[in-house]
Motif scaffolding. Structure first.
Motif, short mmCIF file in Angstrom:
data_model
loop_
_atom_site.label_atom_id
_atom_site.label_comp_id
_atom_site.label_asym_id
_atom_site.label_seq_id
_atom_site.Cartn_x
_atom_site.Cartn_y
_atom_site.Cartn_z
N UNK A 84 0.83 -1.19 0.00
CA UNK A 84 0.00 0.00 0.00
C UNK A 84 0.87 1.25 0.00
N UNK A 85 1.86 1.29 0.89
CA UNK A 85 2.76 2.46 0.96
C UNK A 85 3.52 2.66 -0.34
N UNK A 86 3.92 1.57 -0.97
CA UNK A 86 4.66 1.68 -2.24
C UNK A 86 3.78 2.21 -3.38
N UNK A 87 2.46 2.13 -3.22
CA UNK A 87 1.54 2.64 -4.25
C UNK A 87 1.34 4.15 -4.13
N UNK A 88 1.83 4.74 -3.06
CA UNK A 88 1.70 6.19 -2.87
C UNK A 88 2.83 6.87 -3.65
N UNK A 89 2.48 7.70 -4.61
CA UNK A 89 3.55 8.41 -5.34
C UNK A 89 4.44 9.20 -4.38
N UNK A 90 5.73 9.17 -4.63
CA UNK A 90 6.71 9.83 -3.75
C UNK A 90 6.41 11.32 -3.56
N UNK A 91 5.88 11.96 -4.57
CA UNK A 91 5.59 13.39 -4.46
C UNK A 91 4.37 13.71 -3.62
N UNK A 125 -9.31 16.20 -6.69
CA UNK A 125 -8.31 15.39 -6.00
C UNK A 125 -7.92 14.21 -6.87
N UNK A 126 -6.77 13.66 -6.57
CA UNK A 126 -6.35 12.42 -7.21
C UNK A 126 -6.64 11.31 -6.21
N UNK A 127 -7.27 10.24 -6.68
CA UNK A 127 -7.61 9.14 -5.79
C UNK A 127 -7.31 7.84 -6.52
N UNK A 128 -6.73 6.90 -5.78
CA UNK A 128 -6.33 5.62 -6.36
C UNK A 128 -6.75 4.47 -5.44
N UNK A 135 -6.17 5.70 -1.69
CA UNK A 135 -5.19 6.74 -1.37
C UNK A 135 -5.61 7.99 -2.12
N UNK A 136 -5.60 9.13 -1.42
CA UNK A 136 -5.92 10.35 -2.14
C UNK A 136 -4.94 11.46 -1.81
N UNK A 137 -4.82 12.36 -2.77
CA UNK A 137 -3.98 13.53 -2.63
C UNK A 137 -4.78 14.72 -3.13
N UNK A 138 -4.71 15.79 -2.36
CA UNK A 138 -5.47 16.98 -2.72
C UNK A 138 -4.67 18.23 -2.38
N UNK A 139 -4.78 19.21 -3.24
CA UNK A 139 -4.19 20.51 -2.91
C UNK A 139 -5.04 21.11 -1.80
N UNK A 140 -4.39 21.66 -0.81
CA UNK A 140 -5.13 22.19 0.35
C UNK A 140 -6.15 23.26 -0.07
#
Length: 176
Positions: A84-91, A125-128, A135-140
């Protein structure tokens, strides 16, 4: 085998309080070794010769006897946490400009279709999905636009336990 138990909904807003020392002692009483906790939100790392299903059943029974409330618990192997952690993009980080979280999924919610069912505005947001988590990433600056706060009232919310990216990486054995 190394396991990570993720407890859902403890020590949030002063409710359902559980001392980490008590958790460590309880897991040690079950015969588990190398027991440690990480932050105060229900992350327990330990080792056991038992298989994952037995570990979960033992922990659930011990919690039922020890605490006056239900503690939904998810048990993952170290390898599952690493995948799971490896699926999180480094950025993807938690910093002043962005927020990244991992929602570990209970078996009843673990499906790629979960992303379609969530009440999120995905254009913000980006969600995978990866087996066992989303896992999601969002600009604040887009937090309120994404409707991420509506997740708490959605029926699928009870089928997940959320950790920030730093906790997810730590639990997977990544050191900063």
């Amino acid at each position: 085998m190394k396991y990570i138990a993720l407890l859902r909904g403890i020590n949030v807003g002063g409710n359902r309080k559980v001392e980490m020392k008590k958790l460590r002692t309880l897991l040690e009483s079950l015969g588990y070794t190398e027991v440690s906790t990480y932050i105060n939100s229900g992350n327990i790392i330990f080792e056991s010769e038992d298989d994952k299903k037995t570990v979960l059943l033992k922990i659930q029974k011990a919690f039922e006897i020890t605490f006056d409330f239900e503690i939904p618990t998810l048990v993952k192997t170290e390898n599952e946490m690493k995948k799971i952690a490896n699926a999180i993009p480094r950025g993807w980080q938690n910093d002043a400009t962005q927020k990244t979280d991992v929602a570990y999924l209970f078996p009843e919610a673990d499906s790629k279709k979960i992303i379609e069912e969530l009440p999120l505005k995905k254009e913000f947001l980006e969600i995978r999905y990866i087996k066992g988590a989303i896992i999601w990433n969002i600009k604040r600056e887009n937090l309120s636009k994404s409707q991420l706060t509506k997740l708490i009232s959605h029926k699928l919310y009870k089928g997940m336990t959320i950790r920030n990216v730093n906790t997810a990486r730590f639990l997977a054995g990544e050191k900063e």
